[in-house]
Enzyme design. Structure first.
Site, PDB file in Angstrom:
ATOM      1  N   SER A  11     -20.037 -30.568  42.906  1.00  0.00           N
ATOM      2  CA  SER A  11     -21.404 -30.927  42.541  1.00  0.00           C
ATOM      3  C   SER A  11     -22.018 -31.907  43.538  1.00  0.00           C
ATOM      4  CB  SER A  11     -21.461 -31.496  41.128  1.00  0.00           C
ATOM      5  OG  SER A  11     -20.643 -32.634  41.011  1.00  0.00           O
ATOM      6  N   LYS A 105     -14.730 -40.799  46.510  1.00  0.00           N
ATOM      7  CA  LYS A 105     -14.472 -42.131  45.958  1.00  0.00           C
ATOM      8  C   LYS A 105     -13.075 -42.183  45.353  1.00  0.00           C
ATOM      9  CE  LYS A 105     -19.409 -42.795  45.083  1.00  0.00           C
ATOM     10  NZ  LYS A 105     -20.494 -42.873  44.084  1.00  0.00           N
ATOM     11  N   ALA A 137     -24.834 -36.647  40.440  1.00  0.00           N
ATOM     12  CA  ALA A 137     -25.299 -35.506  41.245  1.00  0.00           C
ATOM     13  C   ALA A 137     -26.477 -34.781  40.600  1.00  0.00           C
ATOM     14  CB  ALA A 137     -24.139 -34.539  41.482  1.00  0.00           C
ATOM     15  N   LYS A 188     -14.445 -48.505  40.742  1.00  0.00           N
ATOM     16  CA  LYS A 188     -15.268 -48.478  39.537  1.00  0.00           C
ATOM     17  C   LYS A 188     -14.880 -47.342  38.576  1.00  0.00           C
ATOM     18  CE  LYS A 188     -17.986 -44.724  39.994  1.00  0.00           C
ATOM     19  NZ  LYS A 188     -17.572 -44.195  41.253  1.00  0.00           N
ATOM     20  N   SER A 251     -20.848 -38.453  33.703  1.00  0.00           N
ATOM     21  CA  SER A 251     -19.739 -38.958  34.500  1.00  0.00           C
ATOM     22  C   SER A 251     -18.417 -38.401  33.988  1.00  0.00           C
ATOM     23  CB  SER A 251     -19.697 -40.489  34.430  1.00  0.00           C
ATOM     24  OG  SER A 251     -18.400 -40.944  34.755  1.00  0.00           O
ATOM     25  N   ARG A 252     -17.656 -37.818  34.903  1.00  0.00           N
ATOM     26  CA  ARG A 252     -16.366 -37.253  34.498  1.00  0.00           C
ATOM     27  C   ARG A 252     -15.400 -38.347  34.064  1.00  0.00           C
ATOM     28  NH1 ARG A 252     -17.672 -34.288  39.165  1.00  0.00           N
ATOM     29  NH2 ARG A 252     -16.163 -35.257  40.549  1.00  0.00           N
TER      30      ARG A 252
END
Lengths: 330, 330
Positions: A11, A105, A137, A188, A251-252
């Site tokens: 993504s 990341k 994304a 994070k 957010s995964r």
């Protein structure tokens, strides 16, 4: 007009290719042939960005040499697990001098190396950079306002890359602190899992705010010990990315935490994700690094313990509110 | 066991009185006779904390002298507009030496003085302190885990007050930085209005994260110029309070912003609130202070401009994403 190649059809890789394609001749490399064919033919990536139209000028291919051989900028959005290998393969064909920009990341498992370290090893003579920040994304590709950080040691390289990605809806800021910018984005994800667990457990906003605040303090301490600068962690690449990840339903990492908080077994949760959840791997890296550097990271340790199956989410959460004082009492 | 008096029967004053009443002889002063009578008789405050049972031992009165004359600790949870006057009235009757603790997150209109400055003026011989942090009243009274900061220059006073309010569900941390702790709580309300406007306008999580991150940087710069310490703004009294306020559906400041973002007129929005919205007054104070101290505060300025009717919420929000670089590029 430059030739830009983005490696990785997930993504975020697809989204960054879309940004680059506005003013540059851009090609996306996707390992999966069907994804590449769909992007070129239908201007869609239905697996990772369902419902979004991609620019007609964006081409994709599953042939790495074809994608890379004459590009002016190489952008790498490959999960940490395969990052080094894909860089190594690409290094056989790219031209000298071109900058290599990491979008990923996370850390290399086992070695705890950052992605720009892996890129620099594969491309020893090329400048390396990281594009990071609070960038969900699907919001960026939908054209919602967002800001990002381009981190590069060389100011001239940073400026050119800034212009490459920048638009009125996607503001790009420069930062010379590559280590801090990269660490903010990677670390994070562990705090995002912690915040998600809290939501799954049904904790209040006071508690969520406390975990995010103490979590940022934790990753700042660790990041400084690893060579990053304090100001970076307070900026878009640290706090900004942490907040977007903790706030977004997309957010995964946060989603994995939320499912764990609701009591779903780890294997079921991870088995159900179609994309890499970097924070799960990063938690183990943080645990090791923090011990080596003697930095206390109680939240990351608690999450690592949950992900190792060594403690329940409820026990881990009870431990996250230590008594004492806030730090700098004389 | 101490005698504790809390001045102010709003949601937070009532909640703090409830915390103190667990181990202390506690009395609440409410200006409104009906509220005082309801708290003593029915153990309820249906106007400000509907649905919550208060401890049977908590008494309330609308007689200030009766409430204050023999107390050991005076806690003041009065809106900034009336804070100085109520302190002045109470100072006529309280005993010497007792600490005075402010719960109020705002400034005196016109003078820009902090609440502990007003308290110190009214009680020149008494130690002053502030209790602050990420504390949504209805979560705390419901027993959800939360943390707060007790800020006092004197460590011994801070320790005694810490014990007074502390419990397993409500962790209290000490901080000697009274100025920073107090400013964090006050200044964050303006950023909460900004975040709320974004939600009302329908911006994405990337943009909200960006506004909160740059907002914290803004209030940190201003707070340091006013004498606070950087670490305080990164802790519970700064970032923690900012996040809880921006996340919670129960925050008055965030809610005001959200209604403005949806296009409701300012007068209608403020007219519909039953409790003081400190951030609306604080925005004007910040505008003045920042100019005096030559600190750039673009987000606070934009919010001030909206609250003065000088710009639309959409125009103000467009201005919140300046180009350039993040700060510390050489």
């Amino acid at each position: 007009m430059m030739r830009v190649t983005v490696l990785g059809g997930g993504s975020w890789g697809t989204t960054v290719a879309t940004l680059a394609a506005r003013r540059n001749d851009t090609v996306l490399w996707a390992r999966d042939e069907d994804t590449a064919a769909e992007i070129t033919r239908d201007h869609r990536n239905s697996k990772y960005l369902p419902g979004f139209d991609l620019p007609p000028g964006l081409r994709a291919t599953s042939d790495l040499e074809e994608a890379c051989h004459d590009t002016d900028v190489l952008v790498v959005g490959i999960p940490s697990k395969a990052f080094a290998q894909v860089c190594s393969d690409a290094s056989e064909v790219v031209r000298p001098w071109i900058p290599v920009v990491s979008l990923t990341k996370g850390f290399e498992a086992g070695t705890s190396r950052r992605m720009t370290e892996l890129a620099q090893e594969a491309f020893p003579g090329n400048p390396v950079a990281a594009l990071t920040g609070p960038n969900i994304a699907r919001e960026v590709i939908a054209g919602q306002a967002a800001a990002a950080v381009i981190a590069a040691a060389d100011e001239a390289v940073a400026s050119r890359l800034q212009q490459l990605f920048q638009s009125t809806r996607f503001r790009v800021y420069r930062n010379h602190d590559v280590i801090g910018s990269e660490l903010g984005g990677a670390l994070k994800n562990v705090i995002a899992i912690a915040t998600g667990i809290g939501q799954g457990l049904g904790v209040g906003d006071n508690t969520r705010a406390m975990v995010m605040t103490r979590g940022l303090a934790e990753l700042t301490r660790l990041g400084i010990a690893m060579g990053g600068e304090a100001a970076t962690f307070g900026g878009l690449a640290g706090m900004g990315d942490l907040l977007a990840t903790c706030l977004s339903p997309h957010s995964r990492n946060r989603t994995v935490g939320e499912q764990l908080g609701r009591g779903e077994p780890l294997d079921d949760v991870l088995g159900g994700m179609t994309q890499t959840v970097e924070g799960v791997r990063t938690a183990a890296t943080v645990h090791t690094l923090a011990r080596e550097l003697s930095v206390p990271v109680p939240i990351c340790d608690a999450i690592h313990s949950v992900l190792q199956g060594e403690s329940s989410v409820a026990d881990a959460y009870r431990g996250l509110t230590p008594a004492g004082h806030e730090g700098h009492v004389d």
